[in-house]
Design a protein around this motif. Structure first.
Motif, PDB file in Angstrom:
ATOM      1  N   LYS A 169       1.239  -0.944   0.058  1.00  0.00           N
ATOM      2  CA  LYS A 169      -0.093   0.241  -0.041  1.00  0.00           C
ATOM      3  C   LYS A 169       1.223   1.203   0.291  1.00  0.00           C
ATOM      4  O   LYS A 169       0.605   2.298  -0.655  1.00  0.00           O
ATOM      5  CB  LYS A 169      -0.745   0.009   1.513  1.00  0.00           C
ATOM      6  CG  LYS A 169      -1.786   1.160   0.961  1.00  0.00           C
ATOM      7  CD  LYS A 169      -3.089   1.042   2.614  1.00  0.00           C
ATOM      8  CE  LYS A 169      -3.928   1.592   2.010  1.00  0.00           C
ATOM      9  NZ  LYS A 169      -4.898   1.420   2.891  1.00  0.00           N
ATOM     10  N   LYS A 170       2.105   0.961   0.335  1.00  0.00           N
ATOM     11  CA  LYS A 170       2.553   2.528   0.704  1.00  0.00           C
ATOM     12  C   LYS A 170       3.640   2.586   0.471  1.00  0.00           C
ATOM     13  O   LYS A 170       4.697   3.483  -0.515  1.00  0.00           O
ATOM     14  CB  LYS A 170       3.591   2.637   1.978  1.00  0.00           C
ATOM     15  CG  LYS A 170       3.256   2.892   3.358  1.00  0.00           C
ATOM     16  CD  LYS A 170       4.315   2.432   4.305  1.00  0.00           C
ATOM     17  CE  LYS A 170       3.188   3.061   5.560  1.00  0.00           C
ATOM     18  NZ  LYS A 170       3.782   2.553   6.831  1.00  0.00           N
ATOM     19  N   ALA A 171       3.534   1.639  -1.773  1.00  0.00           N
ATOM     20  CA  ALA A 171       4.557   1.401  -2.098  1.00  0.00           C
ATOM     21  C   ALA A 171       3.982   1.723  -3.883  1.00  0.00           C
ATOM     22  O   ALA A 171       4.467   2.265  -4.967  1.00  0.00           O
ATOM     23  CB  ALA A 171       5.426   0.035  -2.752  1.00  0.00           C
ATOM     24  N   ILE A 172       2.711   1.532  -3.712  1.00  0.00           N
ATOM     25  CA  ILE A 172       1.876   2.429  -4.615  1.00  0.00           C
ATOM     26  C   ILE A 172       1.885   3.644  -4.806  1.00  0.00           C
ATOM     27  O   ILE A 172       1.365   4.494  -3.515  1.00  0.00           O
ATOM     28  CB  ILE A 172       0.974   1.439  -4.825  1.00  0.00           C
ATOM     29  CG1 ILE A 172       1.261  -0.249  -4.934  1.00  0.00           C
ATOM     30  CG2 ILE A 172      -0.270   1.965  -5.854  1.00  0.00           C
ATOM     31  CD1 ILE A 172       0.118  -0.713  -5.176  1.00  0.00           C
ATOM     32  N   THR A 176      -4.109  -8.905   1.397  1.00  0.00           N
ATOM     33  CA  THR A 176      -4.027 -10.445   1.566  1.00  0.00           C
ATOM     34  C   THR A 176      -2.586 -10.196   0.601  1.00  0.00           C
ATOM     35  O   THR A 176      -2.372 -10.797   1.590  1.00  0.00           O
ATOM     36  CB  THR A 176      -5.451 -10.581   0.414  1.00  0.00           C
ATOM     37  OG1 THR A 176      -6.197 -10.458   0.737  1.00  0.00           O
ATOM     38  CG2 THR A 176      -5.447 -12.121   0.025  1.00  0.00           C
ATOM     39  N   ILE A 177      -2.501  -9.638  -0.052  1.00  0.00           N
ATOM     40  CA  ILE A 177      -0.924  -9.211  -0.445  1.00  0.00           C
ATOM     41  C   ILE A 177      -0.202  -9.460   0.459  1.00  0.00           C
ATOM     42  O   ILE A 177       0.946 -10.114   0.872  1.00  0.00           O
ATOM     43  CB  ILE A 177      -0.919  -8.027  -1.412  1.00  0.00           C
ATOM     44  CG1 ILE A 177      -1.845  -8.979  -3.350  1.00  0.00           C
ATOM     45  CG2 ILE A 177       0.788  -8.814  -2.073  1.00  0.00           C
ATOM     46  CD1 ILE A 177      -2.014  -8.378  -3.696  1.00  0.00           C
ATOM     47  N   ASN A 178      -0.153  -8.761   1.436  1.00  0.00           N
ATOM     48  CA  ASN A 178       1.013  -7.984   1.745  1.00  0.00           C
ATOM     49  C   ASN A 178       1.015  -8.933   3.003  1.00  0.00           C
ATOM     50  O   ASN A 178       1.327  -9.139   4.038  1.00  0.00           O
ATOM     51  CB  ASN A 178       0.530  -6.704   3.220  1.00  0.00           C
ATOM     52  CG  ASN A 178       0.802  -5.110   1.740  1.00  0.00           C
ATOM     53  OD1 ASN A 178       1.478  -5.102   1.432  1.00  0.00           O
ATOM     54  ND2 ASN A 178      -0.365  -4.164   2.301  1.00  0.00           N
ATOM     55  N   SER A 179      -0.255  -9.362   3.691  1.00  0.00           N
ATOM     56  CA  SER A 179      -0.292 -10.712   4.843  1.00  0.00           C
ATOM     57  C   SER A 179       0.496 -11.998   4.617  1.00  0.00           C
ATOM     58  O   SER A 179       0.455 -12.698   4.828  1.00  0.00           O
ATOM     59  CB  SER A 179      -2.037 -10.680   4.911  1.00  0.00           C
ATOM     60  OG  SER A 179      -2.759 -11.988   3.942  1.00  0.00           O
ATOM     61  N   ILE A 180       0.389 -12.170   3.045  1.00  0.00           N
ATOM     62  CA  ILE A 180       1.319 -13.333   1.957  1.00  0.00           C
ATOM     63  C   ILE A 180       3.191 -13.041   2.220  1.00  0.00           C
ATOM     64  O   ILE A 180       3.386 -12.208   1.604  1.00  0.00           O
ATOM     65  CB  ILE A 180       0.883 -13.623   0.859  1.00  0.00           C
ATOM     66  CG1 ILE A 180      -0.869 -14.363   1.240  1.00  0.00           C
ATOM     67  CG2 ILE A 180       0.967 -14.945   0.436  1.00  0.00           C
ATOM     68  CD1 ILE A 180      -1.679 -14.346  -0.479  1.00  0.00           C
ATOM     69  N   GLN A 181       3.140 -14.265   2.358  1.00  0.00           N
ATOM     70  CA  GLN A 181       4.906 -14.222   2.769  1.00  0.00           C
ATOM     71  C   GLN A 181       4.972 -14.745   1.261  1.00  0.00           C
ATOM     72  O   GLN A 181       6.605 -13.883   1.303  1.00  0.00           O
ATOM     73  CB  GLN A 181       5.527 -15.596   3.932  1.00  0.00           C
ATOM     74  CG  GLN A 181       4.821 -14.843   5.019  1.00  0.00           C
ATOM     75  CD  GLN A 181       5.301 -13.949   5.509  1.00  0.00           C
ATOM     76  OE1 GLN A 181       6.525 -13.794   5.678  1.00  0.00           O
ATOM     77  NE2 GLN A 181       4.517 -13.088   5.879  1.00  0.00           N
ATOM     78  N   HIS A 182       4.744 -15.344   0.635  1.00  0.00           N
ATOM     79  CA  HIS A 182       5.114 -15.664  -0.652  1.00  0.00           C
ATOM     80  C   HIS A 182       4.864 -15.602  -1.742  1.00  0.00           C
ATOM     81  O   HIS A 182       3.266 -15.372  -1.306  1.00  0.00           O
ATOM     82  CB  HIS A 182       5.600 -17.006  -0.881  1.00  0.00           C
ATOM     83  CG  HIS A 182       6.117 -18.257   0.286  1.00  0.00           C
ATOM     84  ND1 HIS A 182       7.631 -17.872   0.365  1.00  0.00           N
ATOM     85  CD2 HIS A 182       5.856 -18.457   1.255  1.00  0.00           C
ATOM     86  CE1 HIS A 182       7.880 -18.452   0.889  1.00  0.00           C
ATOM     87  NE2 HIS A 182       6.817 -19.466   1.692  1.00  0.00           N
ATOM     88  N   PHE A 183       5.972 -14.572  -2.616  1.00  0.00           N
ATOM     89  CA  PHE A 183       4.957 -14.086  -3.556  1.00  0.00           C
ATOM     90  C   PHE A 183       4.278 -15.076  -4.199  1.00  0.00           C
ATOM     91  O   PHE A 183       3.209 -14.579  -4.876  1.00  0.00           O
ATOM     92  CB  PHE A 183       5.803 -13.235  -4.933  1.00  0.00           C
ATOM     93  CG  PHE A 183       5.414 -12.754  -5.895  1.00  0.00           C
ATOM     94  CD1 PHE A 183       4.612 -11.081  -5.813  1.00  0.00           C
ATOM     95  CD2 PHE A 183       5.929 -13.370  -7.481  1.00  0.00           C
ATOM     96  CE1 PHE A 183       4.216 -10.785  -6.990  1.00  0.00           C
ATOM     97  CE2 PHE A 183       5.064 -12.644  -8.014  1.00  0.00           C
ATOM     98  CZ  PHE A 183       4.538 -11.864  -8.125  1.00  0.00           C
ATOM     99  N   SER A 184       4.756 -16.107  -5.467  1.00  0.00           N
ATOM    100  CA  SER A 184       3.716 -16.367  -5.504  1.00  0.00           C
ATOM    101  C   SER A 184       2.533 -17.568  -5.477  1.00  0.00           C
ATOM    102  O   SER A 184       1.807 -17.385  -6.130  1.00  0.00           O
ATOM    103  CB  SER A 184       4.965 -18.206  -6.691  1.00  0.00           C
ATOM    104  OG  SER A 184       5.380 -19.061  -4.479  1.00  0.00           O
TER     105      SER A 184
END
Length: 78
Positions: A24-27, A53-61
């Motif tokens: 959120k801060k990067a966009i 949701t994306i911020n809460s997930i540890q692995h990008f894939s």
């Protein structure tokens, strides 16, 4: 006359340089509005949920697969 050359960095090149802990801060604000309009059909709530949701997930894939499926279902592609 002295001309200073400034480099405009794209989001992709910034992300390559260091890991992002909070998407959120990067966009930037302009990208945020484009993403909401183009990717989420103006649905700001869905955008916010997806970023959370994306911020809460540890692995990008894993985050990429999860959000791709959610977005496809939401916009009727899946």
């Amino acid at each position: 006359m002295i001309v200073l050359k400034t480099e405009s960095k794209e989001l992709g090149s910034i992300l390559k340089e260091s890991p992002v802990k909070d998407l959120k801060k990067a966009i930037g604000i302009n990208d945020r509005f484009v993403f909401i309009e183009e990717l989420f059909r103006g649905d700001e709530i869905m955008y916010e949920r997806s970023i959370k949701t994306i911020n809460s997930i540890q692995h990008f894939s894993r985050s990429r697969i999860l959000d791709t499926k959610r977005i496809e279902n939401k916009v009727g592609l899946g």
